[in-house]
Write a protein that holds these residues in place. Structure first.
Motif, PDB file in Angstrom:
ATOM      1  N   THR A  21      33.980  16.175  14.551  1.00 24.24           N
ATOM      2  CA  THR A  21      34.300  14.788  14.872  1.00 24.24           C
ATOM      3  C   THR A  21      34.740  14.659  16.328  1.00 24.24           C
ATOM      4  N   SER A  22      34.396  13.550  16.944  1.00 22.00           N
ATOM      5  CA  SER A  22      34.785  13.272  18.330  1.00 22.00           C
ATOM      6  C   SER A  22      36.293  13.446  18.523  1.00 22.00           C
ATOM      7  N   SER A  23      36.651  13.950  19.687  1.00 25.22           N
ATOM      8  CA  SER A  23      38.071  14.097  20.037  1.00 25.22           C
ATOM      9  C   SER A  23      38.814  12.772  19.895  1.00 25.22           C
ATOM     10  N   PHE A  24      38.111  11.673  20.195  1.00 24.05           N
ATOM     11  CA  PHE A  24      38.770  10.368  20.189  1.00 24.05           C
ATOM     12  C   PHE A  24      39.202   9.985  18.769  1.00 24.05           C
ATOM     13  N   HIS A  25      38.316  10.199  17.805  1.00 19.13           N
ATOM     14  CA  HIS A  25      38.687   9.907  16.408  1.00 19.13           C
ATOM     15  C   HIS A  25      39.794  10.853  15.941  1.00 19.13           C
ATOM     16  N   ARG A  26      39.672  12.127  16.268  1.00 23.70           N
ATOM     17  CA  ARG A  26      40.689  13.095  15.801  1.00 23.70           C
ATOM     18  C   ARG A  26      42.041  12.775  16.423  1.00 23.70           C
ATOM     19  N   PHE A  27      42.009  12.413  17.696  1.00 25.23           N
ATOM     20  CA  PHE A  27      43.250  12.029  18.377  1.00 25.23           C
ATOM     21  C   PHE A  27      43.864  10.789  17.721  1.00 25.23           C
ATOM     22  N   ALA A  28      43.026   9.798  17.433  1.00 22.93           N
ATOM     23  CA  ALA A  28      43.522   8.552  16.821  1.00 22.93           C
ATOM     24  C   ALA A  28      44.192   8.839  15.481  1.00 22.93           C
ATOM     25  N   MET A  29      43.594   9.731  14.701  1.00 22.56           N
ATOM     26  CA  MET A  29      44.174  10.041  13.382  1.00 22.56           C
ATOM     27  C   MET A  29      45.516  10.762  13.533  1.00 22.56           C
ATOM     28  N   VAL A  30      45.618  11.642  14.523  1.00 25.62           N
ATOM     29  CA  VAL A  30      46.895  12.325  14.773  1.00 25.62           C
ATOM     30  C   VAL A  30      47.944  11.298  15.194  1.00 25.62           C
ATOM     31  N   ALA A  31      47.545  10.369  16.051  1.00 23.78           N
ATOM     32  CA  ALA A  31      48.484   9.333  16.502  1.00 23.78           C
ATOM     33  C   ALA A  31      48.966   8.490  15.323  1.00 23.78           C
ATOM     34  N   LEU A  32      48.038   8.092  14.459  1.00 28.00           N
ATOM     35  CA  LEU A  32      48.412   7.284  13.287  1.00 28.00           C
ATOM     36  C   LEU A  32      49.362   8.050  12.369  1.00 28.00           C
ATOM     37  N   ALA A  33      49.075   9.335  12.162  1.00 26.57           N
ATOM     38  CA  ALA A  33      49.879  10.134  11.226  1.00 26.57           C
ATOM     39  C   ALA A  33      51.272  10.420  11.765  1.00 26.57           C
ATOM     40  N   THR A  34      51.387  10.589  13.079  1.00 20.42           N
ATOM     41  CA  THR A  34      52.663  11.044  13.649  1.00 20.42           C
ATOM     42  C   THR A  34      53.613   9.899  13.980  1.00 20.42           C
ATOM     43  N   THR A  35      53.070   8.714  14.219  1.00 17.90           N
ATOM     44  CA  THR A  35      53.903   7.583  14.657  1.00 17.90           C
ATOM     45  C   THR A  35      55.110   7.308  13.753  1.00 17.90           C
ATOM     46  N   PRO A  36      54.974   7.373  12.405  1.00  9.44           N
ATOM     47  CA  PRO A  36      56.157   7.080  11.588  1.00  9.44           C
ATOM     48  C   PRO A  36      57.296   8.087  11.730  1.00  9.44           C
ATOM     49  N   PHE A  37      57.040   9.255  12.297  1.00 10.75           N
ATOM     50  CA  PHE A  37      58.071  10.293  12.414  1.00 10.75           C
ATOM     51  C   PHE A  37      58.708  10.229  13.808  1.00 10.75           C
ATOM     52  N   GLY A  38      60.000  10.010  13.832  1.00 16.13           N
ATOM     53  CA  GLY A  38      60.702   9.821  15.097  1.00 16.13           C
ATOM     54  C   GLY A  38      60.495  10.939  16.110  1.00 16.13           C
ATOM     55  N   LYS A  39      60.411  12.175  15.638  1.00 16.51           N
ATOM     56  CA  LYS A  39      60.338  13.307  16.565  1.00 16.51           C
ATOM     57  C   LYS A  39      58.912  13.709  16.937  1.00 16.51           C
ATOM     58  N   PHE A  40      57.957  13.181  16.214  1.00 20.31           N
ATOM     59  CA  PHE A  40      56.569  13.643  16.422  1.00 20.31           C
ATOM     60  C   PHE A  40      55.903  12.900  17.581  1.00 20.31           C
ATOM     61  N   ARG A  41      55.160  13.652  18.388  1.00 20.32           N
ATOM     62  CA  ARG A  41      54.413  13.091  19.522  1.00 20.32           C
ATOM     63  C   ARG A  41      52.961  13.534  19.415  1.00 20.32           C
ATOM     64  N   THR A  42      52.071  12.753  20.001  1.00 17.11           N
ATOM     65  CA  THR A  42      50.655  13.132  20.060  1.00 17.11           C
ATOM     66  C   THR A  42      50.335  13.455  21.506  1.00 17.11           C
ATOM     67  N   SER A  43      49.894  14.658  21.759  1.00 20.52           N
ATOM     68  CA  SER A  43      49.706  15.130  23.127  1.00 20.52           C
ATOM     69  C   SER A  43      48.255  15.017  23.581  1.00 20.52           C
ATOM     70  N   THR A  44      48.078  14.491  24.795  1.00 17.88           N
ATOM     71  CA  THR A  44      46.730  14.376  25.372  1.00 17.88           C
ATOM     72  C   THR A  44      46.353  15.608  26.204  1.00 17.88           C
ATOM     73  N   LEU A  45      47.241  16.594  26.207  1.00 12.96           N
ATOM     74  CA  LEU A  45      47.076  17.742  27.107  1.00 12.96           C
ATOM     75  C   LEU A  45      45.684  18.377  27.033  1.00 12.96           C
ATOM     76  N   GLU A  46      45.201  18.623  25.827  1.00  9.34           N
ATOM     77  CA  GLU A  46      43.913  19.317  25.709  1.00  9.34           C
ATOM     78  C   GLU A  46      42.732  18.354  25.763  1.00  9.34           C
ATOM     79  N   VAL A  47      42.862  17.187  25.159  1.00  8.35           N
ATOM     80  CA  VAL A  47      41.715  16.262  25.181  1.00  8.35           C
ATOM     81  C   VAL A  47      41.463  15.740  26.597  1.00  8.35           C
ATOM     82  N   ASP A  48      42.514  15.573  27.373  1.00  5.29           N
ATOM     83  CA  ASP A  48      42.353  15.115  28.759  1.00  5.29           C
ATOM     84  C   ASP A  48      41.547  16.090  29.608  1.00  5.29           C
ATOM     85  N   ALA A  49      41.568  17.352  29.239  1.00  2.98           N
ATOM     86  CA  ALA A  49      40.875  18.369  30.037  1.00  2.98           C
ATOM     87  C   ALA A  49      39.355  18.196  29.957  1.00  2.98           C
TER      88      ALA A  49
END
Ligand code: ATP
Ligand code: MG
Length: 205
Positions: free
Chosen positions: A50-78
């Motif tokens: 699956t495209s990085s963009f879809h996988r990233f979006a799903m990680v962002a959706l899943a992590t947002t409800p958790f106060g400590k969780f962040r979604t990092s662009t470090l690898e997809v930005d490369a």
């Protein structure tokens, strides 16, 4: 500042990833957990990843409800493959003085010697290995300490390897993709917002 990091393809992210991250955050009292989706090169995309963009979006959706969780662009930005050692080097530079804890399942840890500069990984971050059913923990790679649930942990001055055998969620993205192809119900394995995203965008169908 204490940051736990979990890298992966997250194709898609599931409750196993979230449970592992939560457990590590609790055990080590991490301030943040960074989820780092890997970039997918175009040739892998055409072979069904699956495209990085879809996988990233799903990680962002899943992590947002958790106060400590962040979604990092470090690898997809490369926009090209990044090795874990490079990601940890970059994290070390971005967060000087922070304690970094790199989370990895026993499945990945079994083959860690094949990772680029794998010895260097042990200098850059504490390694926290979480149990994946069916993949025994390899004891011969580096000295380690086995943790118990609720046991308080003091991080030593140097970098250490910790094994957390109590995080045990028999879920994999491969199983989820296959179940989806068979038209099965995925809701027990994923956060509802990720399932909704998969359905709307007709992923893995
Ligand atoms: P796939 O089946 O496509 O390989 P996966 O479920 O293994 O997907 P990955 O994105 O490959 O997910 O895994 C990212 C990281 O999360 C790895 O370190 C992996 O070991 C860990 N991990 C994945 N699933 C679990 C789980 N159920 N419990 C603990 N750790 C997990
Ligand atoms: Mg995997």
């Amino acid at each position: 500042m204490r940051i736990a990091i979990i890298g992966g393809t997250f194709d898609p992210i599931h409750n196993g990833h979230l449970a592992a991250a939560q457990s590590v955050a609790d055990t080590f009292q991490a301030d943040e957990v960074h989820f780092v989706p890997a970039f997918t090169p175009p040739h892998k995309r055409s072979r069904g990843m699956t495209s990085s963009f879809h996988r990233f979006a799903m990680v962002a959706l899943a992590t947002t409800p958790f106060g400590k969780f962040r979604t990092s662009t470090l690898e997809v930005d490369a926009l090209q493959k990044r090795y874990t050692v490079e990601t940890l080097e970059q994290m070390t530079q971005s967060y000087p003085g922070a304690d970094l804890l790199f989370i990895v399942g026993t499945d990945m840890y079994q083959e860690i010697e094949s990772w680029k500069d794998f010895r260097r990984l042990f200098d850059l971050a504490h390694l926290v290995i979480v149990n994946r059913p069916g993949y025994p923990f390899r004891e011969d790679v580096a000295p380690f300490r086995v943790l118990k649930p609720g046991e308080p942990v003091q991080l030593p001055a140097g970098k250490s390897v910790f094994y957390l055998p109590f995080v045990e969620q028999p879920i994999s993205s491969t199983d989820i993709r296959e179940a989806r192809k068979r038209g099965e119900e995925l809701t027990p394995w994923l956060p509802p917002q990720v399932w909704s995203y998969i359905e709307k965008n007709k992923l893995y169908a």
